[in-house]
Design a protein around this motif. Sequence first.
Motif, PDB file in Angstrom:
ATOM      1  N   SER A 140      -0.802   5.835 -12.857  1.00 19.76           N
ATOM      2  CA  SER A 140      -0.740   4.680 -11.968  1.00 19.76           C
ATOM      3  C   SER A 140       0.688   4.148 -11.982  1.00 19.76           C
ATOM      4  CB  SER A 140      -1.688   3.574 -12.444  1.00 19.76           C
ATOM      5  OG  SER A 140      -2.988   4.079 -12.648  1.00 19.76           O
ATOM      6  N   VAL A 141       1.205   3.806 -10.811  1.00 13.32           N
ATOM      7  CA  VAL A 141       2.571   3.274 -10.739  1.00 13.32           C
ATOM      8  C   VAL A 141       2.563   1.916 -10.020  1.00 13.32           C
ATOM      9  CG1 VAL A 141       3.678   5.549 -10.865  1.00 13.32           C
ATOM     10  CG2 VAL A 141       3.080   4.601  -8.627  1.00 13.32           C
ATOM     11  N   HIS A 142       3.661   1.163 -10.197  1.00 12.83           N
ATOM     12  CA  HIS A 142       3.820  -0.187  -9.635  1.00 12.83           C
ATOM     13  C   HIS A 142       2.779  -1.153 -10.197  1.00 12.83           C
ATOM     14  CE1 HIS A 142       6.437   1.950  -6.951  1.00 12.83           C
ATOM     15  NE2 HIS A 142       5.437   2.581  -6.374  1.00 12.83           N
ATOM     16  N   LEU A 143       2.658  -1.171 -11.511  1.00  8.08           N
ATOM     17  CA  LEU A 143       1.671  -2.047 -12.138  1.00  8.08           C
ATOM     18  C   LEU A 143       1.967  -3.498 -11.785  1.00  8.08           C
ATOM     19  CD1 LEU A 143       1.243  -0.316 -15.624  1.00  8.08           C
ATOM     20  CD2 LEU A 143       0.314   0.275 -13.371  1.00  8.08           C
ATOM     21  N   GLY A 144       0.945  -4.208 -11.370  1.00  9.48           N
ATOM     22  CA  GLY A 144       1.078  -5.632 -11.067  1.00  9.48           C
ATOM     23  C   GLY A 144       1.715  -5.938  -9.717  1.00  9.48           C
ATOM     24  N   ASP A 145       2.114  -4.931  -8.967  1.00 10.49           N
ATOM     25  CA  ASP A 145       2.803  -5.156  -7.687  1.00 10.49           C
ATOM     26  C   ASP A 145       1.953  -4.587  -6.549  1.00 10.49           C
ATOM     27  OD1 ASP A 145       4.458  -5.217  -5.482  1.00 10.49           O
ATOM     28  OD2 ASP A 145       6.248  -4.509  -6.559  1.00 10.49           O
ATOM     29  N   CYS A 146       1.160  -5.464  -5.958  1.00  6.79           N
ATOM     30  CA  CYS A 146       0.183  -5.007  -4.962  1.00  6.79           C
ATOM     31  C   CYS A 146       0.863  -4.469  -3.701  1.00  6.79           C
ATOM     32  CB  CYS A 146      -0.762  -6.152  -4.621  1.00  6.79           C
ATOM     33  SG  CYS A 146      -2.185  -5.599  -3.705  1.00  6.79           S
ATOM     34  N   ARG A 147       1.976  -5.088  -3.327  1.00  8.23           N
ATOM     35  CA  ARG A 147       2.679  -4.629  -2.130  1.00  8.23           C
ATOM     36  C   ARG A 147       3.202  -3.193  -2.342  1.00  8.23           C
ATOM     37  NH1 ARG A 147       5.415  -8.134   1.515  1.00  8.23           N
ATOM     38  NH2 ARG A 147       5.474  -9.685  -0.149  1.00  8.23           N
ATOM     39  N   ALA A 148       3.805  -2.963  -3.485  1.00  6.23           N
ATOM     40  CA  ALA A 148       4.339  -1.622  -3.780  1.00  6.23           C
ATOM     41  C   ALA A 148       3.194  -0.611  -3.930  1.00  6.23           C
ATOM     42  CB  ALA A 148       5.203  -1.661  -5.034  1.00  6.23           C
ATOM     43  N   GLN A 149       2.066  -1.026  -4.489  1.00  2.00           N
ATOM     44  CA  GLN A 149       0.918  -0.116  -4.603  1.00  2.00           C
ATOM     45  C   GLN A 149       0.401   0.273  -3.207  1.00  2.00           C
ATOM     46  OE1 GLN A 149      -2.273  -1.031  -7.323  1.00  2.00           O
ATOM     47  NE2 GLN A 149      -0.894  -1.433  -9.049  1.00  2.00           N
ATOM     48  N   THR A 150       0.407  -0.681  -2.294  1.00  2.00           N
ATOM     49  CA  THR A 150      -0.029  -0.401  -0.919  1.00  2.00           C
ATOM     50  C   THR A 150       0.882   0.650  -0.277  1.00  2.00           C
ATOM     51  OG1 THR A 150      -0.804  -2.676  -0.717  1.00  2.00           O
ATOM     52  CG2 THR A 150      -0.481  -1.453   1.339  1.00  2.00           C
ATOM     53  N   ARG A 151       2.183   0.451  -0.452  1.00  2.00           N
ATOM     54  CA  ARG A 151       3.175   1.371   0.104  1.00  2.00           C
ATOM     55  C   ARG A 151       2.986   2.771  -0.487  1.00  2.00           C
ATOM     56  NH1 ARG A 151       8.182  -0.820  -1.898  1.00  2.00           N
ATOM     57  NH2 ARG A 151       7.347  -2.765  -1.093  1.00  2.00           N
ATOM     58  N   GLU A 152       2.788   2.837  -1.810  1.00  2.00           N
ATOM     59  CA  GLU A 152       2.624   4.138  -2.476  1.00  2.00           C
ATOM     60  C   GLU A 152       1.342   4.838  -2.004  1.00  2.00           C
ATOM     61  OE1 GLU A 152       5.129   4.819  -5.122  1.00  2.00           O
ATOM     62  OE2 GLU A 152       4.463   6.821  -4.554  1.00  2.00           O
ATOM     63  N   ALA A 153       0.270   4.068  -1.858  1.00  2.23           N
ATOM     64  CA  ALA A 153      -1.000   4.658  -1.407  1.00  2.23           C
ATOM     65  C   ALA A 153      -0.843   5.208   0.015  1.00  2.23           C
ATOM     66  CB  ALA A 153      -2.118   3.617  -1.469  1.00  2.23           C
ATOM     67  N   LEU A 154      -0.185   4.448   0.902  1.00  6.30           N
ATOM     68  CA  LEU A 154       0.025   4.941   2.265  1.00  6.30           C
ATOM     69  C   LEU A 154       0.950   6.157   2.261  1.00  6.30           C
ATOM     70  CD1 LEU A 154       0.306   1.688   4.416  1.00  6.30           C
ATOM     71  CD2 LEU A 154      -1.559   3.348   4.422  1.00  6.30           C
ATOM     72  N   GLY A 155       1.909   6.167   1.355  1.00  5.83           N
ATOM     73  CA  GLY A 155       2.772   7.347   1.206  1.00  5.83           C
ATOM     74  C   GLY A 155       1.948   8.564   0.816  1.00  5.83           C
ATOM     75  N   ASN A 156       1.003   8.375  -0.084  1.00  4.37           N
ATOM     76  CA  ASN A 156       0.131   9.481  -0.480  1.00  4.37           C
ATOM     77  C   ASN A 156      -0.743   9.948   0.692  1.00  4.37           C
ATOM     78  OD1 ASN A 156       0.848  10.020  -3.173  1.00  4.37           O
ATOM     79  ND2 ASN A 156      -0.346   8.268  -3.927  1.00  4.37           N
ATOM     80  N   ILE A 157      -1.205   9.021   1.504  1.00  4.14           N
ATOM     81  CA  ILE A 157      -2.004   9.402   2.680  1.00  4.14           C
ATOM     82  C   ILE A 157      -1.137  10.179   3.670  1.00  4.14           C
ATOM     83  CG2 ILE A 157      -3.172   8.450   4.721  1.00  4.14           C
ATOM     84  CD1 ILE A 157      -4.450   6.365   2.848  1.00  4.14           C
ATOM     85  N   GLN A 158       0.117   9.731   3.835  1.00  2.00           N
ATOM     86  CA  GLN A 158       1.028  10.452   4.736  1.00  2.00           C
ATOM     87  C   GLN A 158       1.236  11.894   4.265  1.00  2.00           C
ATOM     88  OE1 GLN A 158       2.549   9.314   7.783  1.00  2.00           O
ATOM     89  NE2 GLN A 158       2.749  11.546   7.841  1.00  2.00           N
ATOM     90  N   VAL A 159       1.326  12.097   2.950  1.00  2.00           N
ATOM     91  CA  VAL A 159       1.475  13.456   2.412  1.00  2.00           C
ATOM     92  C   VAL A 159       0.261  14.308   2.802  1.00  2.00           C
ATOM     93  CG1 VAL A 159       1.564  14.830   0.279  1.00  2.00           C
ATOM     94  CG2 VAL A 159       2.972  12.784   0.492  1.00  2.00           C
ATOM     95  N   LEU A 160      -0.927  13.723   2.745  1.00  2.00           N
ATOM     96  CA  LEU A 160      -2.137  14.467   3.113  1.00  2.00           C
ATOM     97  C   LEU A 160      -2.126  14.829   4.601  1.00  2.00           C
ATOM     98  CD1 LEU A 160      -4.666  12.418   0.972  1.00  2.00           C
ATOM     99  CD2 LEU A 160      -3.928  14.775   0.557  1.00  2.00           C
ATOM    100  N   LEU A 161      -1.648  13.904   5.429  1.00  2.00           N
ATOM    101  CA  LEU A 161      -1.537  14.206   6.867  1.00  2.00           C
ATOM    102  C   LEU A 161      -0.536  15.342   7.076  1.00  2.00           C
ATOM    103  CD1 LEU A 161      -1.486  10.653   8.541  1.00  2.00           C
ATOM    104  CD2 LEU A 161      -3.430  12.206   8.259  1.00  2.00           C
ATOM    105  N   ASP A 162       0.578  15.290   6.350  1.00  2.00           N
ATOM    106  CA  ASP A 162       1.590  16.345   6.473  1.00  2.00           C
ATOM    107  C   ASP A 162       1.013  17.693   6.044  1.00  2.00           C
ATOM    108  OD1 ASP A 162       3.308  14.324   7.227  1.00  2.00           O
ATOM    109  OD2 ASP A 162       4.376  14.232   5.309  1.00  2.00           O
ATOM    110  N   GLU A 163       0.235  17.695   4.951  1.00  2.00           N
ATOM    111  CA  GLU A 163      -0.386  18.931   4.462  1.00  2.00           C
ATOM    112  C   GLU A 163      -1.385  19.487   5.475  1.00  2.00           C
ATOM    113  OE1 GLU A 163      -0.138  21.014   1.625  1.00  2.00           O
ATOM    114  OE2 GLU A 163       1.759  19.938   1.671  1.00  2.00           O
ATOM    115  N   ALA A 164      -2.192  18.614   6.059  1.00  2.00           N
ATOM    116  CA  ALA A 164      -3.192  19.064   7.042  1.00  2.00           C
ATOM    117  C   ALA A 164      -2.490  19.734   8.218  1.00  2.00           C
ATOM    118  CB  ALA A 164      -4.041  17.890   7.522  1.00  2.00           C
TER     119      ALA A 164
END
Length: 335
Positions: A243-267
């Motif tokens: 888990s990264v960006h502990l305690g930082d909800c905004r940064a966690q949101t950005r990281e999660a969307l980044g991970n979703i973008q990677v999945l779109l790129d892979e598809a």
Amino acid sequence: MAEALQVLRMAPEEIFQQSEEQRARTLGIVQYGVTEVVADLRQLGIPVIAIQLRPLAEPVGICEVWRSQLPTQGGRMGGIHWRSNASVTFMAVDQDPMELPLTRATEASYRALFAVMDRKKQHLLRVWNYIADIHDDGEGLERYRQFNIGRQQAYLASHRSPSDESVPAASALGGSEAKNLSLFALSSRSRPIGIENSRQISAYHYPAEYGPRPPTFSRASLVDLAGPALFISGTASIVGHQSVHLGDCRAQTREALGNIQVLLDEAYRQHGARWALRDLQFKVYLRHREDFSLVCAEMERIIGASYNGFFLQADICRRELLVEIEALALPLDNP
Ligand code: 3EB
């Protein structure tokens, strides 16, 4: 082209205002923020399930309606209420396995899903798991970890691999649910393909520090539903297995969307199926409702205004995670 699947959000009253014909094409209904599905919805003969997680922008009792443009038929089997069209089956676990320990309740629920799918010769595509008191210990092991044991046991007992690209996309969230485990799922006639995220270790390979048995899910599941559809699992601010960006909800949101973008790129890279973030239907789980406006704003900044998002308050299966985002990409009209 007749769409095999649509997801709509509506109040229960609107469901009753639909035509007979629209109701006949409904595969399943999920009602949010309530302990029990309102009685009238039960009488429709459609699989319905209550998920107690509280909606943050919609009224309590809002429904998610899984609809098809194809004819449907349904039934009950082994504690599962199901309804199918030619491409997919919606399955809701009917009985509350309250009296069983969570490990056994989970194994029983998954085996019941497998029995329905096997009868139909379908493949598990997507599972939503809602676990009461997910962080509590029972007999010395966190309930999420007990759930993972039961889920893996069901795979092994039915001679299915729990650790390759055949496992479905999933979400696993907790709350003060009245039920031990609430579960609904989709299976598909065509075989889905699991897509992994190169920035993350596959969940089914997580090291033992996250529990004695790893979680059984793919990061995303790509399937043919008269055109490609992508079911993206609950995605969090995890890189590698940490888990990264502990305690930082905004940064966690950005990281999660980044991970979703990677999945779109892979598809797109692996299968030529192309979507942008703005094409997706998002479901967002927040640990703290106070983070709602911050996460909304960050998503809007990254995705663009008027993205399709549905927000719920939930406990995410690692205590340090503040936000988890799942998404659905349906076939686009003009690929
Ligand atoms: C993670 O990536 C966050 O156990 O089915 C996300 C989606 C998570 C599904 C599951 C767990 C599950 O590990 C947690």
